[in-house]
Enzyme design. Structure first.
Site, mmCIF file in Angstrom:
data_model
loop_
_atom_site.group_PDB
_atom_site.id
_atom_site.type_symbol
_atom_site.label_atom_id
_atom_site.label_comp_id
_atom_site.label_asym_id
_atom_site.label_seq_id
_atom_site.Cartn_x
_atom_site.Cartn_y
_atom_site.Cartn_z
ATOM 1 N N VAL A 294 1.059 -3.759 3.752
ATOM 2 C CA VAL A 294 1.011 -5.072 4.404
ATOM 3 C C VAL A 294 2.256 -5.925 4.134
ATOM 4 O O VAL A 294 2.402 -6.997 4.691
ATOM 5 C CB VAL A 294 -0.268 -5.871 4.058
ATOM 6 C CG1 VAL A 294 -1.498 -5.201 4.631
ATOM 7 C CG2 VAL A 294 -0.409 -6.093 2.562
ATOM 8 N N LYS B 233 0.442 3.421 -2.941
ATOM 9 C CA LYS B 233 -0.717 4.317 -3.114
ATOM 10 C C LYS B 233 -0.286 5.783 -3.145
ATOM 11 O O LYS B 233 -0.931 6.619 -3.769
ATOM 12 C CB LYS B 233 -1.744 4.082 -1.990
ATOM 13 C CG LYS B 233 -2.434 2.702 -2.080
ATOM 14 C CD LYS B 233 -3.331 2.460 -0.883
ATOM 15 C CE LYS B 233 -4.298 1.287 -1.031
ATOM 16 N NZ LYS B 233 -3.722 -0.037 -0.943
ATOM 17 N N TYR C 145 -4.219 3.866 7.767
ATOM 18 C CA TYR C 145 -5.581 3.277 7.774
ATOM 19 C C TYR C 145 -6.379 3.763 8.980
ATOM 20 O O TYR C 145 -6.320 4.947 9.320
ATOM 21 C CB TYR C 145 -5.512 1.737 7.756
ATOM 22 C CG TYR C 145 -4.530 1.159 6.805
ATOM 23 C CD1 TYR C 145 -4.642 1.419 5.434
ATOM 24 C CD2 TYR C 145 -3.502 0.344 7.231
ATOM 25 C CE1 TYR C 145 -3.742 0.863 4.538
ATOM 26 C CE2 TYR C 145 -2.608 -0.215 6.336
ATOM 27 C CZ TYR C 145 -2.721 0.058 4.998
ATOM 28 O OH TYR C 145 -1.832 -0.481 4.128
ATOM 29 N N TYR D 166 -3.344 -1.757 -10.667
ATOM 30 C CA TYR D 166 -3.259 -1.578 -9.208
ATOM 31 C C TYR D 166 -2.439 -2.706 -8.563
ATOM 32 O O TYR D 166 -1.565 -2.447 -7.730
ATOM 33 C CB TYR D 166 -4.685 -1.505 -8.621
ATOM 34 C CG TYR D 166 -4.731 -1.630 -7.114
ATOM 35 C CD1 TYR D 166 -4.386 -0.562 -6.284
ATOM 36 C CD2 TYR D 166 -5.102 -2.835 -6.505
ATOM 37 C CE1 TYR D 166 -4.416 -0.686 -4.901
ATOM 38 C CE2 TYR D 166 -5.130 -2.968 -5.121
ATOM 39 C CZ TYR D 166 -4.781 -1.892 -4.324
ATOM 40 O OH TYR D 166 -4.792 -2.020 -2.953
ATOM 41 N N SER E 181 0.792 -1.240 0.000
ATOM 42 C CA SER E 181 0.000 0.000 0.000
ATOM 43 C C SER E 181 0.822 1.288 0.000
ATOM 44 O O SER E 181 0.261 2.361 -0.214
ATOM 45 C CB SER E 181 -0.929 0.034 1.217
ATOM 46 O OG SER E 181 -2.100 -0.655 0.931
HETATM 47 N N1 GLN Z 1 -2.273 -5.380 -2.301
HETATM 48 C C1 GLN Z 1 -2.932 -5.167 -1.048
HETATM 49 C C2 GLN Z 1 -4.421 -5.208 -1.248
HETATM 50 O O1 GLN Z 1 -4.874 -4.658 -2.203
HETATM 51 C C3 GLN Z 1 -2.479 -3.867 -0.473
HETATM 52 C C4 GLN Z 1 -3.068 -3.637 0.871
HETATM 53 C C5 GLN Z 1 -2.137 -3.035 1.878
HETATM 54 O O2 GLN Z 1 -0.915 -2.994 1.812
HETATM 55 N N2 GLN Z 1 -2.757 -2.617 2.940
HETATM 56 O O3 GLN Z 1 -5.146 -5.801 -0.453
#
Ligand code: GLN
Length: 302
Positions: free
Chosen positions: A250, A57, A232, A180, A54
């Site tokens: 994650v 992003k 988050y 994505y 993430s």
């Molecule tokens: N690739 C993960 C997902 O889309 C990314 C989520 C994350 O790092 N929180 O669920």
């Protein structure tokens, strides 16, 4: 920082939603700081590559703002913290007509769609930008992680198709989620992310070369959304305790930026319930306290 963080790390759980991430070693901990005068401080596993997840992003948001501009991007995605889990889709139907912010999955899928129109090779553009921000030309896609993400991507696909039905995507849902997943699947290390954090801290300028890599107005938006939404549904607590714009993934990474002072990055794959790296959180808390990095530490008034 390492000694402060380690005792907390056994509470963490490595992400298991795809087999590639479940292989992560929960004993690893890497911490890196880079400063405008070229100093670099590393502790622990600083060369170990991990999945950006993430944290991508933030780069996607930069690319979307560069490609589509402010008005188009923020007609598809909001600017408010969601208070929900990163992969939640509940508010998509009940509370808003668009995803809450670009730092959760639904919002990042919407910003991803803004990177496609008029661009011949959107993933190529993303990779070039990621390499530039991280200061390493050899950053690459981890194909195994991408394949895993692609196969296990039902929930993200569901959100993309829902948003397509609400006319929130600028491109076909299937192509958008594929892009994505690729963006989430590049490999980085903490030195790369600390370089990127430093560029953000310097309002888009690479202090080593003096080159303006990203416009200051874009950096301001990205750092603000990192501060309010980057961790988050723990963004408020992180802002109180650490007080730095940050973004977790994650894969176990956290990127952080201390205004004009330094870029910081941590890596420790054990995650808490909300998907944030535990070792990284404690390491950043220690550094923020000991180096006086909290945004509201009152230093400016002293
Ligand atoms: N690739 C993960 C997902 O889309 C990314 C989520 C994350 O790092 N929180 O669920």
């Amino acid at each position: 920082a390492e000694r402060y963080a380690r005792p907390h790390m056994d509470q963490g759980k490595v992400a298991t939603y795809i087999p590639e991430l479940a292989k992560g070693d929960a004993t690893k901990l890497g911490i890196c700081i880079r400063t405008p005068d070229g100093e670099e401080y590393c502790q622990g596993d600083c060369q170990t590559e991990f999945s950006i997840q993430s944290i991508s992003k933030t780069i996607t948001l930069i690319l979307a703002l560069q490609t589509a501009g402010y008005d188009r991007v923020f007609s598809k995605v909001g600017m408010e913290p969601s208070g929900d889990a990163f992969n939640s889709m509940i508010r998509l139907e009940t509370l808003t007509t668009h995803p809450m912010n670009p730092m959760i999955n639904a919002g990042a899928i919407a910003t991803t769609s803004c990177c496609i129109k008029g661009c011949a090779d959107p993933f190529g553009a993303f990779l070039t930008l990621a390499r530039t921000l991280c200061g390493r030309e050899t950053i690459r896609l981890n194909k195994e992680v991408f394949t895993s993400e692609y196969q296990a991507g039902g929930r993200n696909r569901a959100m993309a198709y829902f948003m397509q039905s609400e006319n929130l995507l600028e491109w076909d849902a299937e192509d958008v989620v594929e892009l994505y997943f690729k963006m989430c699947s590049i490999n980085v290390n903490v030195r790369d992310l600390a370089h990127y954090g430093l560029v953000l801290a310097c309002n888009g300028k690479d202090p080593a070369t003096g080159k303006q890599l990203v416009d200051p107005w874009i950096c301001r938006i990205v750092k603000t959304l990192m501060m309010t939404c980057g961790m988050y549904d723990a963004s408020g607590e992180f802002a109180v305790k650490v007080g730095l714009p940050a973004k977790s993934g994650v894969g176990g990474g956290i990127l952080a930026s201390a205004e004009s002072r330094m870029g910081l990055a941590t890596f420790a794959p054990g995650l808490d319930k909300r998907g944030n790296s535990i070792g990284g959180w404690y390491a950043l808390e220690f550094l923020s306290q000991n180096l006086g990095l909290h945004y509201f530490s009152g230093q400016a008034a002293e």
